[in-house]
Motif scaffolding. Structure first.
Motif, PDB file in Angstrom:
ATOM      1  N   VAL A 101      -4.866  -6.922  -1.499  1.00  0.00           N
ATOM      2  CA  VAL A 101      -5.408  -5.581  -1.270  1.00  0.00           C
ATOM      3  C   VAL A 101      -6.379  -5.209  -2.379  1.00  0.00           C
ATOM      4  O   VAL A 101      -7.405  -4.581  -2.138  1.00  0.00           O
ATOM      5  N   ARG A 103       1.136   4.158  -2.948  1.00  0.00           N
ATOM      6  CA  ARG A 103       0.888   5.588  -2.693  1.00  0.00           C
ATOM      7  C   ARG A 103       2.144   6.414  -2.988  1.00  0.00           C
ATOM      8  O   ARG A 103       2.052   7.507  -3.555  1.00  0.00           O
ATOM      9  N   PHE A 144      -9.332  -0.229  -3.747  1.00  0.00           N
ATOM     10  CA  PHE A 144      -9.213  -1.124  -2.582  1.00  0.00           C
ATOM     11  C   PHE A 144     -10.579  -1.517  -2.021  1.00  0.00           C
ATOM     12  O   PHE A 144     -10.667  -2.359  -1.153  1.00  0.00           O
ATOM     13  N   LYS A 154       0.831  -1.208   0.000  1.00  0.00           N
ATOM     14  CA  LYS A 154       0.000   0.000   0.000  1.00  0.00           C
ATOM     15  C   LYS A 154       0.862   1.253   0.000  1.00  0.00           C
ATOM     16  O   LYS A 154       0.587   2.213  -0.723  1.00  0.00           O
ATOM     17  N   ARG A 155       1.886   1.257   0.821  1.00  0.00           N
ATOM     18  CA  ARG A 155       2.765   2.426   0.876  1.00  0.00           C
ATOM     19  C   ARG A 155       3.564   2.578  -0.412  1.00  0.00           C
ATOM     20  O   ARG A 155       3.835   3.698  -0.863  1.00  0.00           O
ATOM     21  N   LEU A 179      -0.080  -5.275  -5.089  1.00  0.00           N
ATOM     22  CA  LEU A 179      -1.299  -5.100  -4.305  1.00  0.00           C
ATOM     23  C   LEU A 179      -2.257  -6.273  -4.511  1.00  0.00           C
ATOM     24  O   LEU A 179      -2.890  -6.753  -3.569  1.00  0.00           O
ATOM     25  N   GLU A 234      -7.255   5.154  -4.104  1.00  0.00           N
ATOM     26  CA  GLU A 234      -7.218   3.987  -3.218  1.00  0.00           C
ATOM     27  C   GLU A 234      -8.638   3.495  -2.895  1.00  0.00           C
ATOM     28  O   GLU A 234      -8.886   2.285  -2.884  1.00  0.00           O
TER      29      GLU A 234
END
Length: 196
Positions: free
Chosen positions: A147, A85, A195, A81-82, A142, A191
């Motif tokens: 995710v 982003r 997600f 996730k990081r 992901l 996101e």
């Protein structure tokens, strides 16, 4: 800027890259690149069919610089996730740091990135590194981490790229601090879309 015999084309492209950094696509001319390298314009044109061909090579270097920026930001993180982003944020930050390069990267050959995202890469040589590939790889991470669902994965790169690229183009040349809330809103929105 100087060049070694037999290495004129790369030296001209490097000069074109510097011109793009200073003034975007409009600043990229074979004549000015030749002047900076120290050769005549006719000598430079032996290596490029026309200005469009020269700008295409410079644009490729600009896209590669964007990809390197995205990779550097991505690689500072371990969490998928990081990493995702950070990749999007790096793209937007590139618009503030390198507006001339961003503008040149996509003005002459918008179809290049579309082809990469759509998977039609046989139509054009892939950049190395390739910004679209960086995005696709983090989305695959992901998906592998659960995710992004299998149902959400197809076309996720289009949602992410269109949102982040659109915002980057809107914000290029604006105030970074004032734009911070818009950046967070768009990244949150991407996101949420992927997600959910």
């Amino acid at each position: 800027m100087s060049y070694h015999h037999g290495n004129l084309a790369p030296a001209l492209v490097a000069a074109g890259f510097a011109l793009a950094r200073q003034g975007g696509t409009a600043a990229v001319t074979v004549r000015e690149a030749a002047r900076r390298v120290g050769v005549s314009a006719p000598a430079a044109y032996r290596h490029f069919e026309d200005r469009d061909a020269f700008v295409a090579q410079v644009a490729r270097c600009c896209r590669q610089e964007l990809a390197r920026t995205m990779m550097t930001a991505r690689d500072r993180h371990r969490s998928p996730k990081r990493r995702f982003r950070a990749t999007g944020r790096a793209y937007i930050e590139f618009a503030f740091d390198e507006p001339g390069l961003l503008e040149c990267a996509f003005t002459p050959h918008q179809a290049h990135t579309w082809n990469a995202i759509a998977g039609a890469t046989e139509e054009c040589a892939a950049d190395d590194p390739d910004a679209a590939r960086v995005l696709i790889d983090v989305l695959d991470e992901l998906h592998a981490a659960g995710v992004i669902s299998t149902a959400q994965r197809p076309g996720a790169e289009l949602v992410a790229w269109a949102s982040v690229h659109g915002l980057a183009m809107l914000l290029a040349g604006t105030d970074r601090v004032a734009a911070a809330p818009a950046i967070e809103r768009v990244l949150d929105g991407v996101e949420a879309a992927l997600f959910g």
